[in-house]
Design an enzyme around this catalytic site. Structure first.
Site, short mmCIF file in Angstrom:
data_model
loop_
_atom_site.label_atom_id
_atom_site.label_comp_id
_atom_site.label_asym_id
_atom_site.label_seq_id
_atom_site.Cartn_x
_atom_site.Cartn_y
_atom_site.Cartn_z
N TYR A 133 0.82 -1.22 0.00
CA TYR A 133 0.00 0.00 0.00
C TYR A 133 0.86 1.26 0.00
N GLU A 156 -8.63 -7.23 4.43
CA GLU A 156 -7.79 -8.29 3.85
C GLU A 156 -7.16 -9.15 4.95
N TYR A 191 -14.83 -17.69 -5.74
CA TYR A 191 -13.89 -17.95 -6.84
C TYR A 191 -12.49 -18.19 -6.29
N GLN A 217 -9.19 -14.96 -12.27
CA GLN A 217 -10.11 -15.54 -11.29
C GLN A 217 -11.10 -16.47 -12.00
N GLY A 220 -24.57 -16.91 -20.46
CA GLY A 220 -23.32 -17.46 -20.94
C GLY A 220 -22.53 -18.12 -19.81
N THR A 237 -21.44 -20.03 -13.96
CA THR A 237 -20.60 -20.82 -13.05
C THR A 237 -20.91 -20.57 -11.57
N VAL A 258 -19.03 -9.64 -11.21
CA VAL A 258 -18.52 -9.15 -12.49
C VAL A 258 -17.27 -9.96 -12.84
N GLY A 288 -14.49 -9.50 -14.24
CA GLY A 288 -13.38 -8.64 -14.66
C GLY A 288 -13.34 -7.50 -13.68
C1 LIG Z 1 -14.58 -12.95 -9.84
C2 LIG Z 1 -14.37 -13.51 -11.22
C3 LIG Z 1 -14.84 -14.76 -11.56
C4 LIG Z 1 -14.67 -15.27 -12.84
N1 LIG Z 1 -15.16 -16.52 -13.14
C5 LIG Z 1 -15.01 -17.02 -14.38
C6 LIG Z 1 -15.51 -18.32 -14.72
O1 LIG Z 1 -16.08 -19.02 -13.88
N2 LIG Z 1 -15.30 -18.78 -15.98
C7 LIG Z 1 -14.68 -18.03 -16.94
O2 LIG Z 1 -14.52 -18.51 -18.07
N3 LIG Z 1 -14.21 -16.79 -16.65
C8 LIG Z 1 -14.34 -16.28 -15.40
N4 LIG Z 1 -13.84 -15.04 -15.10
C9 LIG Z 1 -13.10 -14.32 -16.16
C10 LIG Z 1 -11.65 -14.80 -16.17
O3 LIG Z 1 -11.01 -14.38 -14.97
C11 LIG Z 1 -10.85 -14.23 -17.33
O4 LIG Z 1 -11.08 -12.87 -17.40
C12 LIG Z 1 -11.19 -14.90 -18.65
O5 LIG Z 1 -10.93 -16.30 -18.58
C13 LIG Z 1 -10.36 -14.29 -19.80
O6 LIG Z 1 -9.01 -14.40 -19.43
P1 LIG Z 1 -7.87 -14.52 -20.52
O7 LIG Z 1 -6.58 -14.43 -19.79
O8 LIG Z 1 -8.09 -15.67 -21.42
O9 LIG Z 1 -8.10 -13.22 -21.36
P2 LIG Z 1 -7.37 -11.82 -21.12
O10 LIG Z 1 -5.93 -11.95 -21.40
O11 LIG Z 1 -7.75 -11.34 -19.77
O12 LIG Z 1 -8.05 -10.96 -22.24
C14 LIG Z 1 -9.45 -10.69 -22.16
C15 LIG Z 1 -9.86 -10.00 -23.42
O13 LIG Z 1 -9.26 -8.73 -23.48
C16 LIG Z 1 -8.86 -8.51 -24.79
N5 LIG Z 1 -7.81 -7.48 -24.85
C17 LIG Z 1 -6.48 -7.65 -24.67
N6 LIG Z 1 -5.86 -6.48 -24.89
C18 LIG Z 1 -6.82 -5.57 -25.21
C19 LIG Z 1 -6.81 -4.20 -25.57
N7 LIG Z 1 -5.68 -3.55 -25.72
N8 LIG Z 1 -8.00 -3.60 -25.82
C20 LIG Z 1 -9.16 -4.27 -25.71
N9 LIG Z 1 -9.22 -5.56 -25.40
C21 LIG Z 1 -8.07 -6.21 -25.15
C22 LIG Z 1 -8.39 -9.86 -25.27
O14 LIG Z 1 -8.41 -9.94 -26.68
C23 LIG Z 1 -9.42 -10.77 -24.68
O15 LIG Z 1 -10.51 -10.91 -25.55
C24 LIG Z 1 -14.00 -14.52 -13.81
C25 LIG Z 1 -13.49 -13.24 -13.47
C26 LIG Z 1 -13.68 -12.74 -12.20
C27 LIG Z 1 -13.12 -11.39 -11.85
C1 HEM Z 2 -6.23 2.22 -1.48
C2 HEM Z 2 -5.55 1.52 -2.38
C3 HEM Z 2 -6.16 0.65 -3.45
C4 HEM Z 2 -7.35 0.78 -4.12
C5 HEM Z 2 -8.40 1.85 -3.96
C6 HEM Z 2 -7.43 -0.32 -5.05
C7 HEM Z 2 -8.52 -0.53 -5.90
C8 HEM Z 2 -8.65 -1.64 -6.71
C9 HEM Z 2 -9.81 -1.93 -7.51
C10 HEM Z 2 -11.06 -1.07 -7.61
C11 HEM Z 2 -9.59 -3.10 -8.16
C12 HEM Z 2 -10.55 -3.82 -9.11
C13 HEM Z 2 -11.36 -4.77 -8.26
C14 HEM Z 2 -12.45 -5.49 -9.02
O1 HEM Z 2 -13.39 -4.84 -9.46
O2 HEM Z 2 -12.39 -6.70 -9.18
C15 HEM Z 2 -8.28 -3.55 -7.77
C16 HEM Z 2 -7.67 -4.69 -8.26
C17 HEM Z 2 -6.34 -4.95 -8.08
N1 HEM Z 2 -5.49 -4.33 -7.20
FE1 HEM Z 2 -5.91 -2.75 -6.02
N2 HEM Z 2 -6.31 -1.06 -4.95
C18 HEM Z 2 -5.51 -0.52 -3.99
C19 HEM Z 2 -4.29 -1.00 -3.57
C20 HEM Z 2 -3.60 -2.00 -4.19
C21 HEM Z 2 -2.27 -2.43 -3.84
C22 HEM Z 2 -1.45 -1.89 -2.70
C23 HEM Z 2 -1.92 -3.42 -4.71
C24 HEM Z 2 -0.60 -4.16 -4.78
C25 HEM Z 2 0.37 -3.81 -5.57
C26 HEM Z 2 -3.04 -3.63 -5.60
C27 HEM Z 2 -3.11 -4.57 -6.63
C28 HEM Z 2 -4.25 -4.88 -7.33
C29 HEM Z 2 -4.29 -5.94 -8.34
C30 HEM Z 2 -3.14 -6.81 -8.79
C31 HEM Z 2 -5.61 -5.97 -8.80
C32 HEM Z 2 -6.17 -6.88 -9.93
C33 HEM Z 2 -5.83 -6.16 -11.20
C34 HEM Z 2 -6.05 -6.95 -12.47
O3 HEM Z 2 -6.13 -8.18 -12.43
O4 HEM Z 2 -6.11 -6.30 -13.50
N3 HEM Z 2 -4.05 -2.77 -5.26
N4 HEM Z 2 -7.73 -2.66 -6.89
#
Ligand SMILES: Cc1cc2nc3c(=O)[nH]c(=O)nc-3n(C[C@H](O)[C@H](O)[C@H](O)COP(=O)(O)OP(=O)(O)OC[C@H]3O[C@@H](n4cnc5c(N)ncnc54)[C@H](O)[C@@H]3O)c2cc1C
Ligand code: HEM
Length: 386
Positions: free
Chosen positions: A98, A140, A189, A205, A266, A270, A377, A379
């Protein structure tokens, strides 16, 4: 609690920071990764950075948090914080990180607002960050302490890999070491960490899709343009070991005996399938309405599991929407206008954002209070920012 000194400063600068947050967050991440490139290996999603979704989610959460503090200085926005804390815990975020984030976020804020920022403004926003960070760190710590082990990642072996509808695959894992296993709640998840093509590790995830408890079964839809799902579908084989997190996520079945509506589209089926499975396993006598939307019958990843579980429950009913309908299914997109919703129902939603927004609005119009609508959500939660 936001101090009396900072509150008017935040109130006065919120519109400015809100309007600039869209350029502050990309600058923040650029600074963060320049100083700590290791954070892209096994922590941040490279695709969410490229698409800008993570920047948007962070910006949205900061704006929502500051707005909440201005309007309700004595309380914290628990729903927003809880979602972030679960996501962070699934990634193993630690307290010292943090300070690192603070340094680079405030570097970006200072640069972006260089012409207007004063020590008073910087201090007030530092207080907001501190409140947010303290709240997240506390949540956390509580989530980590509730686990059966103190490991962020543990090795699990792929015991089975089964095609699940067109383009999806179900993975069943078994522990590859003797780390105690946390019992997962249905709807939760896990994070899955795998090396991708260039050797970098990426985390995604996946909702548990079958039994919860100490089982670890998840179902992924192949995203051809993605980083992780193609590796899971095409590279990971039965017998391979993957690293996974403990189970997290707050969209779980709430206690009670009222009606439950599970609405999914879709691959969003899950978490709802896992909740349905837990109701079937416990022989629940709750009224359960399962609503699912899919493009074709064949693409429904958990079709047999969900239809079997509905059959097992006396109080369960299934309604299906298909873009190309077959007998017994409705045609087109799901709408609650075609459903007789029990007034005291709790609604669990998962699917693409436009689908969830629409169903949530319809549910509220039908009299279901927002507090009884829970959504996952797949993502970064950019709903908050939109
Ligand atoms: C809480 C949670 C639960 C989930 N549960 C499931 C589940 O049960 N089953 C499931 O299948 N998925 C689930 N997901 C979604 C999963 O985590 C992944 O996001 C999914 O599998 C896609 O991952 P990936 O690495 O294959 O694609 P990613 O690498 O994440 O890419 C996703 C998309 O982004 C696009 N992209 C990449 N770069 C860009 C860019 N520059 N501009 C625009 N688009 C771009 C890629 O072409 C691709 O289509 C869950 C996500 C969350 C947060
Ligand atoms: C007050 C401080 C912080 C805020 C407000 C914040 C906020 C957020 C939010 C809104 C998300 C998206 C959550 C979701 O919708 O699923 C997220 C994801 C995440 N955060 Fe933070 N965060 C903070 C601190 C940190 C710190 C200290 C770290 C460690 C380096 C961190 C690492 C991440 C990572 C790795 C993700 C997932 C990103 C991805 O997969 O694209 N965050 N955080």
């Amino acid at each position: 609690m936001l101090s009396d000194k900072s509150r008017p400063v935040i109130e006065a600068t919120l519109p400015l920071v809100g309007s600039r947050i869209g350029s502050i967050t990309p600058n923040f991440y650029a600074r963060l990764f320049a100083a700590h490139p290791e954070l892209m290996d096994g922590l941040f999603s490279r695709s969410n950075q490229r698409s800008g979704n993570q920047q948007q989610a962070l910006a949205g959460s900061i704006a929502a948090f500051a707005t909440h503090l201005v309007n309700n200085p004595g309380t914290l926005p628990e729903t927003v914080l809880s979602r972030i804390a679960h996501r962070h815990a699934s990634l193993g975020i630690t307290e010292p990180q943090y300070q690192v984030v603070y340094e680079h976020l405030f570097g970006a804020i200072a640069e972006d607002l260089a012409e207007v920022i004063t020590p008073e403004i910087a201090e007030a926003w530092t207080e907001v960050y501190g409140l947010m960070a303290d709240a997240l760190i506390k949540l956390e710590k509580g989530l980590y302490a509730a686990q059966a082990n103190d490991r962020m990642w543990t090795p699990w072996r792929v015991a089975a890999k089964t095609p699940a509808g067109t383009g999806s695959m179900t993975f069943t894992l078994e522990p590859a070491d003797d780390t105690p296993v946390t019992a997962a709640l249905p709807g939760q998840y896990i994070s899955v960490k795998v090396p991708v093509a260039d050797g970098l590790r990426q985390v995604r995830q996946y909702s548990l899709s079958g039994d919860a408890g100490t089982s670890r079964t998840f179902t992924t839809k192949l995203d051809d343009g993605g980083e992780v799902s193609p590796v899971l579908h095409n590279t990971v084989q039965v017998g391979d070991v993957v690293e996974i997190s403990n189970p997290y996520g707050e969209i779980t079945l709430k206690e009670g005996d009222g009606p439950v509506v599970l609405a999914s589209a879709g691959i969003g089926c899950t978490p709802t399938a896992s909740i349905l499975r837990s109701l079937a396993e416990s022989g629940s006598d709750r009224q359960v309405l399962v609503l699912h939307a899919e493009s074709t019958l064949d693409s429904w990843a958990l079709r047999s599991q969900m239809t079997d579980d509905v059959e097992r429950l006396d109080g369960a009913e299934l309604q299906l929407w298909l873009e190309k309908p077959v007998d017994g299914a409705k045609q087109g997109f799901m709408t609650l206008r075609e459903v007789d919703l029990p007034a005291d129902a709790s609604l669990y939603l998962c699917g693409p954002l436009p689908f969830m927004k629409n169903i949530r609005n319809e549910a509220i119009n039908a009299g279901i209070p927002a507090t009884r609508i829970h959504y996952e959500v797949f993502g970064p939660d950019i709903w908050l920012a939109s």
